[in-house]
Design an enzyme around this catalytic site. Sequence first.
Site, PDB file in Angstrom:
ATOM      1  N   ASN A  85       0.812  -1.221   0.000  1.00  0.00           N
ATOM      2  CA  ASN A  85       0.000   0.000   0.000  1.00  0.00           C
ATOM      3  C   ASN A  85       0.846   1.273   0.000  1.00  0.00           C
ATOM      4  OD1 ASN A  85      -2.442   1.761   0.814  1.00  0.00           O
ATOM      5  ND2 ASN A  85      -1.019   1.985   2.540  1.00  0.00           N
TER       6      ASN A  85
ATOM      7  N   LYS B  73       4.114   3.842 -10.776  1.00  0.00           N
ATOM      8  CA  LYS B  73       2.887   3.041 -10.637  1.00  0.00           C
ATOM      9  C   LYS B  73       2.688   2.142 -11.859  1.00  0.00           C
ATOM     10  CE  LYS B  73       1.184   4.441  -6.619  1.00  0.00           C
ATOM     11  NZ  LYS B  73       1.321   3.565  -5.452  1.00  0.00           N
TER      12      LYS B  73
ATOM     13  N   TYR C 184       5.665   9.689 -10.516  1.00  0.00           N
ATOM     14  CA  TYR C 184       4.745   8.812  -9.766  1.00  0.00           C
ATOM     15  C   TYR C 184       4.018   7.873 -10.733  1.00  0.00           C
ATOM     16  CZ  TYR C 184       0.492   7.954  -6.866  1.00  0.00           C
ATOM     17  OH  TYR C 184      -0.558   7.410  -6.176  1.00  0.00           O
TER      18      TYR C 184
HETATM   19  N1  LIG Z   1      -4.989   9.242  -1.801  1.00  0.00           N
HETATM   20  C1  LIG Z   1      -5.105   9.214  -3.121  1.00  0.00           C
HETATM   21  O1  LIG Z   1      -5.699  10.123  -3.752  1.00  0.00           O
HETATM   22  C2  LIG Z   1      -4.562   8.049  -3.905  1.00  0.00           C
HETATM   23  C3  LIG Z   1      -4.981   7.881  -5.230  1.00  0.00           C
HETATM   24  C4  LIG Z   1      -4.485   6.811  -5.969  1.00  0.00           C
HETATM   25  C5  LIG Z   1      -3.587   5.938  -5.389  1.00  0.00           C
HETATM   26  N2  LIG Z   1      -3.173   6.125  -4.104  1.00  0.00           N
HETATM   27  C6  LIG Z   1      -2.212   5.189  -3.538  1.00  0.00           C
HETATM   28  O2  LIG Z   1      -2.768   4.590  -2.379  1.00  0.00           O
HETATM   29  C7  LIG Z   1      -1.725   4.209  -1.493  1.00  0.00           C
HETATM   30  C8  LIG Z   1      -2.015   4.722  -0.093  1.00  0.00           C
HETATM   31  O3  LIG Z   1      -2.091   6.137  -0.157  1.00  0.00           O
HETATM   32  P1  LIG Z   1      -2.744   7.032   0.978  1.00  0.00           P
HETATM   33  O4  LIG Z   1      -3.535   8.044   0.271  1.00  0.00           O
HETATM   34  O5  LIG Z   1      -3.384   6.204   2.018  1.00  0.00           O
HETATM   35  O6  LIG Z   1      -1.403   7.724   1.536  1.00  0.00           O
HETATM   36  P2  LIG Z   1      -1.070   8.405   2.955  1.00  0.00           P
HETATM   37  O7  LIG Z   1      -2.299   8.846   3.631  1.00  0.00           O
HETATM   38  O8  LIG Z   1      -0.008   9.390   2.661  1.00  0.00           O
HETATM   39  O9  LIG Z   1      -0.447   7.167   3.792  1.00  0.00           O
HETATM   40  C9  LIG Z   1       0.772   6.620   3.391  1.00  0.00           C
HETATM   41  C10 LIG Z   1       1.213   5.560   4.367  1.00  0.00           C
HETATM   42  O10 LIG Z   1       2.442   4.994   3.900  1.00  0.00           O
HETATM   43  C11 LIG Z   1       3.483   5.180   4.880  1.00  0.00           C
HETATM   44  N3  LIG Z   1       4.720   5.354   4.111  1.00  0.00           N
HETATM   45  C12 LIG Z   1       5.007   6.290   3.180  1.00  0.00           C
HETATM   46  N4  LIG Z   1       6.224   6.078   2.638  1.00  0.00           N
HETATM   47  C13 LIG Z   1       6.719   4.980   3.260  1.00  0.00           C
HETATM   48  C14 LIG Z   1       7.911   4.230   3.132  1.00  0.00           C
HETATM   49  N5  LIG Z   1       8.859   4.573   2.243  1.00  0.00           N
HETATM   50  N6  LIG Z   1       8.089   3.144   3.911  1.00  0.00           N
HETATM   51  C15 LIG Z   1       7.142   2.768   4.805  1.00  0.00           C
HETATM   52  N7  LIG Z   1       5.969   3.423   4.958  1.00  0.00           N
HETATM   53  C16 LIG Z   1       5.763   4.512   4.195  1.00  0.00           C
HETATM   54  C17 LIG Z   1       3.019   6.388   5.693  1.00  0.00           C
HETATM   55  O11 LIG Z   1       3.578   6.407   6.999  1.00  0.00           O
HETATM   56  P3  LIG Z   1       4.928   7.260   7.292  1.00  0.00           P
HETATM   57  O12 LIG Z   1       4.710   8.639   6.754  1.00  0.00           O
HETATM   58  O13 LIG Z   1       5.098   7.204   8.776  1.00  0.00           O
HETATM   59  O14 LIG Z   1       6.029   6.530   6.574  1.00  0.00           O
HETATM   60  C18 LIG Z   1       1.518   6.098   5.748  1.00  0.00           C
HETATM   61  O15 LIG Z   1       1.232   5.082   6.687  1.00  0.00           O
HETATM   62  C19 LIG Z   1      -0.430   4.751  -2.110  1.00  0.00           C
HETATM   63  O16 LIG Z   1       0.227   3.732  -2.812  1.00  0.00           O
HETATM   64  C20 LIG Z   1      -0.914   5.815  -3.077  1.00  0.00           C
HETATM   65  O17 LIG Z   1      -0.004   6.013  -4.122  1.00  0.00           O
HETATM   66  C21 LIG Z   1      -3.644   7.159  -3.338  1.00  0.00           C
END
Ligand SMILES: NC(=O)c1ccc[n+]([C@@H]2O[C@H](COP(=O)([O-])OP(=O)(O)OC[C@H]3O[C@@H](n4cnc5c(N)ncnc54)[C@H](OP(=O)(O)O)[C@@H]3O)[C@@H](O)[C@H]2O)c1
Length: 253
Positions: free
Chosen positions: A93, A162, A158
Amino acid sequence: MATISYGLNGKVFLVTGGSRGIGFEIAKMMLAEGAKVAICGRKQEGLDAAAAELAAGENLLAVSAHVAKEEDVNRMFDQVVEQFGTIDGLVNNVGMNIATGAVDADFGLWQKIVDSNLNGTFLCSRKAGQIMREKKQGKIVSITSIAARRAAPFMGIYGVAKAGIEMMTRVLAQELAPFNIQVNAVAPCMVRTKFSQPFWSNADIHDQIVKTVPLGRIAEPADVAHPTLFFCSEAANFITGQILMVDGGATAV
Ligand SMILES: NC(=O)c1ccc[n+]([C@@H]2O[C@H](COP(=O)([O-])OP(=O)(O)OC[C@H]3O[C@@H](n4cnc5c(N)ncnc54)[C@H](OP(=O)(O)O)[C@@H]3O)[C@@H](O)[C@H]2O)c1
């Protein structure tokens, strides 16, 4: 929504980046099913806050680890196997972006974005595949993005990372199929999390994005968690190498 069960009671999952956002929601739903769940993140305070909110006792393991550091990944998997005895599924994730044009990005920035999204997914999938291959059963699900298919301003690196996860999903699906391990991915549009907050919290940008989504809203974390749990369940045992768009119809237009 009526309560849906995915039959994950007693199974063991590692959800990378489960300290907030989509990963947190996935971990919460898995724990509610009776699964044992490990989450990771880089920052201890985020893990502590998530563990306090999830309140799952010994069914939860919160590990501080950077998914693009090989020694962190090896230590994390060792801890999961030590605490829970096995691993039945991995959810890749973790993802991050720093808005930048590709042409003007310095190489360090490129590496940072590729590291957290693509290299982390490789390191964790490789380790999970090696463990699950032994027991001839397992699930790997990665969270990608519609950005893998649509070049968008400031999302280029990005999107490349992906897109790499999409191909890795198909490659690993082929390699691990003989061991009864299914490998799939979920590709959301914008989701209401901290990651994309600068966009959805701006009313003008939010409304522009919603106009591109036939179902007329951005996604909530649960919209992404449900198909992820489905891919982790026995109901998806004959599905592998697939990317499921979870985008309210955006890429169908
Ligand atoms: N939100 C959107 O609009 C969206 C849309 C499409 C896809 N996605 C994808 O969905 C996934 C989850 O996104 P989200 O929106 O839930 O993001 P988020 O709210 O920023 O959460 C990211 C999580 O990943 C951890 N993290 C980040 N970099 C890390 C690393 N290098 N090693 C270990 N942990 C790490 C963060 O904790 P720490 O900061 O403590 O490391 C946090 O727990 C991602 O792959 C993102 O690309 C998101």
